[in-house]
Scaffold this motif. Sequence first.
Motif, PDB file in Angstrom:
ATOM      1  N   THR A 299      14.104   3.987  12.676  1.00  6.52           N
ATOM      2  CA  THR A 299      14.335   2.709  12.000  1.00  6.52           C
ATOM      3  C   THR A 299      15.591   2.038  12.558  1.00  6.52           C
ATOM      4  O   THR A 299      15.592   0.850  12.884  1.00  6.52           O
ATOM      5  CB  THR A 299      14.515   2.929  10.488  1.00  6.52           C
ATOM      6  OG1 THR A 299      13.438   3.734  10.035  1.00  6.52           O
ATOM      7  CG2 THR A 299      14.542   1.603   9.762  1.00  6.52           C
ATOM      8  N   SER A 321      13.914  -5.779   7.869  1.00  3.67           N
ATOM      9  CA  SER A 321      12.996  -5.412   6.792  1.00  3.67           C
ATOM     10  C   SER A 321      11.706  -4.837   7.369  1.00  3.67           C
ATOM     11  O   SER A 321      11.171  -3.845   6.870  1.00  3.67           O
ATOM     12  CB  SER A 321      12.652  -6.635   5.942  1.00  3.67           C
ATOM     13  OG  SER A 321      13.807  -7.124   5.345  1.00  3.67           O
ATOM     14  N   LEU A 324      12.206  -1.316   8.672  1.00 12.92           N
ATOM     15  CA  LEU A 324      12.249  -0.357   7.577  1.00 12.92           C
ATOM     16  C   LEU A 324      10.836  -0.030   7.096  1.00 12.92           C
ATOM     17  O   LEU A 324      10.539   1.108   6.751  1.00 12.92           O
ATOM     18  CB  LEU A 324      13.088  -0.915   6.423  1.00 12.92           C
ATOM     19  CG  LEU A 324      14.602  -0.838   6.648  1.00 12.92           C
ATOM     20  CD1 LEU A 324      15.331  -1.734   5.668  1.00 12.92           C
ATOM     21  CD2 LEU A 324      15.078   0.599   6.501  1.00 12.92           C
ATOM     22  N   TYR A 330       9.134   3.011   4.784  1.00 13.73           N
ATOM     23  CA  TYR A 330       9.563   2.777   3.402  1.00 13.73           C
ATOM     24  C   TYR A 330       8.682   1.689   2.817  1.00 13.73           C
ATOM     25  O   TYR A 330       8.495   0.640   3.425  1.00 13.73           O
ATOM     26  CB  TYR A 330      11.030   2.347   3.375  1.00 13.73           C
ATOM     27  CG  TYR A 330      11.953   3.411   3.913  1.00 13.73           C
ATOM     28  CD1 TYR A 330      12.247   4.536   3.143  1.00 13.73           C
ATOM     29  CD2 TYR A 330      12.487   3.320   5.189  1.00 13.73           C
ATOM     30  CE1 TYR A 330      13.071   5.519   3.643  1.00 13.73           C
ATOM     31  CE2 TYR A 330      13.314   4.305   5.689  1.00 13.73           C
ATOM     32  CZ  TYR A 330      13.606   5.407   4.914  1.00 13.73           C
ATOM     33  OH  TYR A 330      14.406   6.392   5.400  1.00 13.73           O
ATOM     34  N   ALA A 333      11.592  -2.670   1.059  1.00 16.91           N
ATOM     35  CA  ALA A 333      13.006  -2.810   1.424  1.00 16.91           C
ATOM     36  C   ALA A 333      13.366  -4.268   1.249  1.00 16.91           C
ATOM     37  O   ALA A 333      12.568  -5.150   1.566  1.00 16.91           O
ATOM     38  CB  ALA A 333      13.233  -2.384   2.865  1.00 16.91           C
ATOM     39  N   GLY A 350       8.083  -4.964   3.679  1.00 22.26           N
ATOM     40  CA  GLY A 350       7.297  -3.807   3.272  1.00 22.26           C
ATOM     41  C   GLY A 350       6.096  -4.211   2.451  1.00 22.26           C
ATOM     42  O   GLY A 350       5.822  -5.393   2.280  1.00 22.26           O
ATOM     43  N   TYR A 395       7.095   4.017  -6.811  1.00 20.13           N
ATOM     44  CA  TYR A 395       8.314   4.384  -6.108  1.00 20.13           C
ATOM     45  C   TYR A 395       8.998   5.516  -6.860  1.00 20.13           C
ATOM     46  O   TYR A 395       9.045   5.531  -8.090  1.00 20.13           O
ATOM     47  CB  TYR A 395       9.256   3.186  -5.967  1.00 20.13           C
ATOM     48  CG  TYR A 395       8.579   1.976  -5.353  1.00 20.13           C
ATOM     49  CD1 TYR A 395       7.690   2.141  -4.283  1.00 20.13           C
ATOM     50  CD2 TYR A 395       8.812   0.694  -5.825  1.00 20.13           C
ATOM     51  CE1 TYR A 395       7.058   1.045  -3.726  1.00 20.13           C
ATOM     52  CE2 TYR A 395       8.181  -0.393  -5.276  1.00 20.13           C
ATOM     53  CZ  TYR A 395       7.299  -0.213  -4.225  1.00 20.13           C
ATOM     54  OH  TYR A 395       6.668  -1.291  -3.687  1.00 20.13           O
ATOM     55  N   SER A 414      18.488  -2.684   0.028  1.00 18.59           N
ATOM     56  CA  SER A 414      17.832  -1.825  -0.955  1.00 18.59           C
ATOM     57  C   SER A 414      16.572  -1.235  -0.329  1.00 18.59           C
ATOM     58  O   SER A 414      15.754  -1.962   0.223  1.00 18.59           O
ATOM     59  CB  SER A 414      17.479  -2.662  -2.184  1.00 18.59           C
ATOM     60  OG  SER A 414      16.936  -1.847  -3.180  1.00 18.59           O
ATOM     61  N   VAL A 415      16.446   0.107  -0.388  1.00 23.68           N
ATOM     62  CA  VAL A 415      15.285   0.777   0.210  1.00 23.68           C
ATOM     63  C   VAL A 415      14.628   1.648  -0.853  1.00 23.68           C
ATOM     64  O   VAL A 415      15.314   2.345  -1.611  1.00 23.68           O
ATOM     65  CB  VAL A 415      15.708   1.645   1.413  1.00 23.68           C
ATOM     66  CG1 VAL A 415      14.478   2.186   2.129  1.00 23.68           C
ATOM     67  CG2 VAL A 415      16.578   0.852   2.369  1.00 23.68           C
ATOM     68  N   SER A 417      11.429   4.512  -1.803  1.00 18.25           N
ATOM     69  CA  SER A 417      10.552   5.535  -1.209  1.00 18.25           C
ATOM     70  C   SER A 417       9.604   6.071  -2.276  1.00 18.25           C
ATOM     71  O   SER A 417       9.919   6.045  -3.464  1.00 18.25           O
ATOM     72  CB  SER A 417      11.392   6.666  -0.627  1.00 18.25           C
ATOM     73  OG  SER A 417      10.540   7.684  -0.166  1.00 18.25           O
ATOM     74  N   LEU A 431      20.883   5.645   7.122  1.00 21.10           N
ATOM     75  CA  LEU A 431      20.551   4.297   6.645  1.00 21.10           C
ATOM     76  C   LEU A 431      21.831   3.499   6.388  1.00 21.10           C
ATOM     77  O   LEU A 431      21.842   2.271   6.510  1.00 21.10           O
ATOM     78  CB  LEU A 431      19.693   4.373   5.385  1.00 21.10           C
ATOM     79  CG  LEU A 431      18.259   4.851   5.642  1.00 21.10           C
ATOM     80  CD1 LEU A 431      17.498   4.984   4.331  1.00 21.10           C
ATOM     81  CD2 LEU A 431      17.519   3.907   6.582  1.00 21.10           C
TER      82      LEU A 431
END
Lengths: 949, 134
Positions: A299, A321, A324, A330, A333, A350, A395, A414-415, A417, A431
Amino acid sequence: MAVVASTYFAAHQLGYLFFDPVAQASPVWPATALVVAILLLQPRARWPEIAAAVAAANLLSNLRATDYSWPVSLGCLAANLVEVALAVWVIRRVGGAAVKFDRVGEVLALIAAATLGTAVSAVVGAATQALALGAPFGVSHRTWWTSELLGLLLVTPLLVTWVRSGVPTWQARWTHMAEAAAILAAWCLAAWAIYFPLGGETSFAAYAYLHVALIAWIALRLGPRGVATAMVILAAAAIYGASAGQGAPFADESPTRRLLEVQLYVATAAATGLLLAASVSETGRAAGSLRRANRALRTISSANQVLVRAATEEELLRGVSRSLADEGGYPLAWVGFLENDTLEVVEVGGEGAPGPPSVGRGPADVAARTGRPAVVHGRDSGAEPWWADARAHGYRAALGLPLLSGGRTLGALSVFSREPEAFDTDEIALLGELADDLAFGLQALRARADGHRAERALAASEERFRQLAENVRDVFWMTDFVSGRVLYASPAYERVWGRTCESLYESPESRLDAVHAEDRERLRAAAAAIPASGGYDEEYRVVRPDGSLRWVHDRGLPIRDVAGNVYRVAGVAEDITERKGIEESLRESQKLEAVGRLAGGVAHDFNNMLAAILMQVEMAGTYRDLPEDVQSALTDIGDAAQRASGLTRQLMLFSRKQVLHTRALDLNAAVTGLAGMLRTLLREDVPLHLRLHPQPLVTQADAAMVDQVILNLAVNARDAMPQGGTLLIETREAGSQICLRVTDTGRGILPEHLPRIFEPFFTTKGLGRGTGLGLATVFGIVQQHRGTIRVDSEVGRGTTFEIGLPSSASAVEPAPPATTAPPPVERATLLVVEDDHTLRRLTCRLLERQGYVVYPAESGVDAMRVWDEHGPEIDLLLTDMVMPDGVGGRELAARLRERSPALKVILTTGYSADIAGRELTLEAGQSFLPKPSPPHEILAAVRRALEPT
Amino acid sequence: MTAPAVPFGGKHVLFVDDETALLVPMRRYFERLGAAVTVAQARESAAALITPGGFDLIVLDLMLGGDERDGIEVLQAARERSGDTPVIVLSGLVTPELQRELSDLGAEAVLTKPQTLQELARVARTLMGLPEAP
């Protein structure tokens, strides 16, 4: 707490079901393990109340089981409490608050607590039983120990793994679920076959090892939870089988011994299975961590490429973005900027894009505010709306990373997962690097954008200045005060000075050199005095390379440095040549007016003197016997005085405003009407050329005065060409004016004479040749008509006078053709009264030629005499208004009309002044004719007067 | 028939002019013709002299002290106080306007300066109804 207490009580009572009277202990004891699990799952703050509830339930259950034997009950409680405390202390020490038994260390701690801890607590329990009830200590201790050991190894992991792992992981993958179901089915089938005797010869007791293979499978595929679950099933089946004691693997004679064997078997299997599962999941986690780290690295690499390429902030954010989402995998993001202390989402990437903003917040908010990474994991509980929202989207972990630049927080990355285990330390660090890169990129782009903006602003400012300097007609300039070097001069300099700006830059002294010699020193002094004077404001003349002069109004202002010393001078120079010209001509005309007034005043007194001289001469002449030479001297004096008086009369006329009898007239017609007369006036060696505008040129003017102007200019031109030449009269249109141009090819006017030519009595014609009033009269007439005069003269080449009169839109008022007059309407008889002999004769001849009967008279008295003879025949009286014998034209007309009221009257006079500013009023049947008038106008006036009214 | 040696005998003439150089020849000429001559050089003194029937003729210079209005005021005073007395107005520049205004005010004759004494005397005789000179 009631639930905890009653559950514990139930587990306690369940354990008593398997009570071994010999050992005074139960081989199956889940209650202690239950408490350990509850304490591991609950936060430390709740432990006291849990402990109290458990203790109460324990005491109650023991009392009930021992027929309310307090010593036994309290001893058992103490043993249990020691055991629980030891187990929880050891496990928490190794596994922490989030213990899940998925790490080898945690499992080892569990095994240690289950073996060593329970061994200690069993001493307390067995001792209590032995002392209180007389139970054999060895048997009691062994029973107590093994039951507690098995309970801890089975019940505690089962509860903890199920609660901590949650259910949805299985729900998420149905293949995994199917596999789990298949393994457990096989497990249960094997347990049933091995431990439940089928009767007869058929026994699978020898196949107990099958479970060993299955344990490996479960541990590898289903993890600690699977192992814990399977072990509870196995334990249940094995204990049942051992209790039944027929055909089961553990077929010892003594049931207690059988149970012990089974317990050891299950405990060993559980410990092995749990260790194996923990080891596998630990390895798997390490692999996952490595995978995530790899993913984060990919990434970063992808985002760094974006960073290098992105030209705008939008591109950068979108690219990062996307990196990511695509490279990092992810699911969501986003980037938020901190604005007014609020995190505003500016870019979402995303699968969630454009995700619900409420998914935002959380750790990102914390990161933006604290400037530190913040992470929320799947196992963390929380009731915040954003987290509930995030969980609803699937998430399981969220990471917030601050975007820091130069000690300032720009915002946050902000990410999210789906993996609860995501965002371990390594991943957060990686990250974090990405976030730092992103912040750096943003900062760089903003700096670049600022730079571009500044560049554009500078370019726009320069463009504005250039337009100003190039389009304003004034010259902007700036010089170095000390060296005098010219730093800047706007393009207007070239127009005004007639020199290039480059020449000015090259030789600064050319600035002063171009100034007229008479003004140069003044300007130099004013420029040098700037530090003291604070600026100068000067008007001076500039001599252009072609020799022409421009008047310049120049202002210079000092520019000071920080110390207050003048180091530059800036200024504006304006071309005021035209204004100067106007001022000059205004002064000129004011001067002429003053001269005119003065001349008029002097003329009057002068005339009185002349009158007195004439009278004295006359008186002297009355003496008889004067010598003849005295007589002739007196006559000469009289003649001279008469001539002088004629001059003063002209002067008096000039100094008075004449009455304007304006009408719309065609300038072309006026010129052609006079052409014949002009040709007789000019000598043969001065041919007259006319170049007239093809269209009529109409102006509101007094025809007689316009004739006067043409006449005077023509005579002037003739006198300027004593050796002959050409006289050209032109008419043309110029804007709102119509123009008369009279050009000669004569001597021209000397430059020093030019300013004075319109002054009265200024003449170059030599004594006795001209009065000096010709051009002055022209000037006066043009002024009265609100016109303009321009003179262009070159010595030796000739002179051009250009008269401009305001053009008029009205139609030309009918005037009869100048050349041929139509025959009289009817036969008429006229009485012409005129004191001037020549004029009277000329007028009479003109009228007689037209067929009129004309009687001449030289005065009013004379006219009365004529009237007495011919009165009845006379139709029209044409009379001068002013006559020598005292009976004026007006009085004469009045007297004659008394006798013949139908008599038509034309009054004529050359003295057309209007003393009180009033117009000439005429009675019916009377008309006015200025004198002199061209022949056609006299005829026209007569004809008009005779027309029946 | 011969004209009387003193054609203006017994007539009283008032000359009003601010210019002494002019008054001197006029006075001498008219006195030689037998007239009694009174002179005045300003508006105020002239107006004070005029009484009903005081003069047989008034010769008035219009421009007294540089102002035409002064002469016109004297003319008005003469008309008010001595309506029958003829007035000859002298002026350096006679315009139609002026001519008309003076006629309206009752000036019997308007003469331009300079004027010969002979002509002045001729007009004076005509206005006073005296016989022509030989």
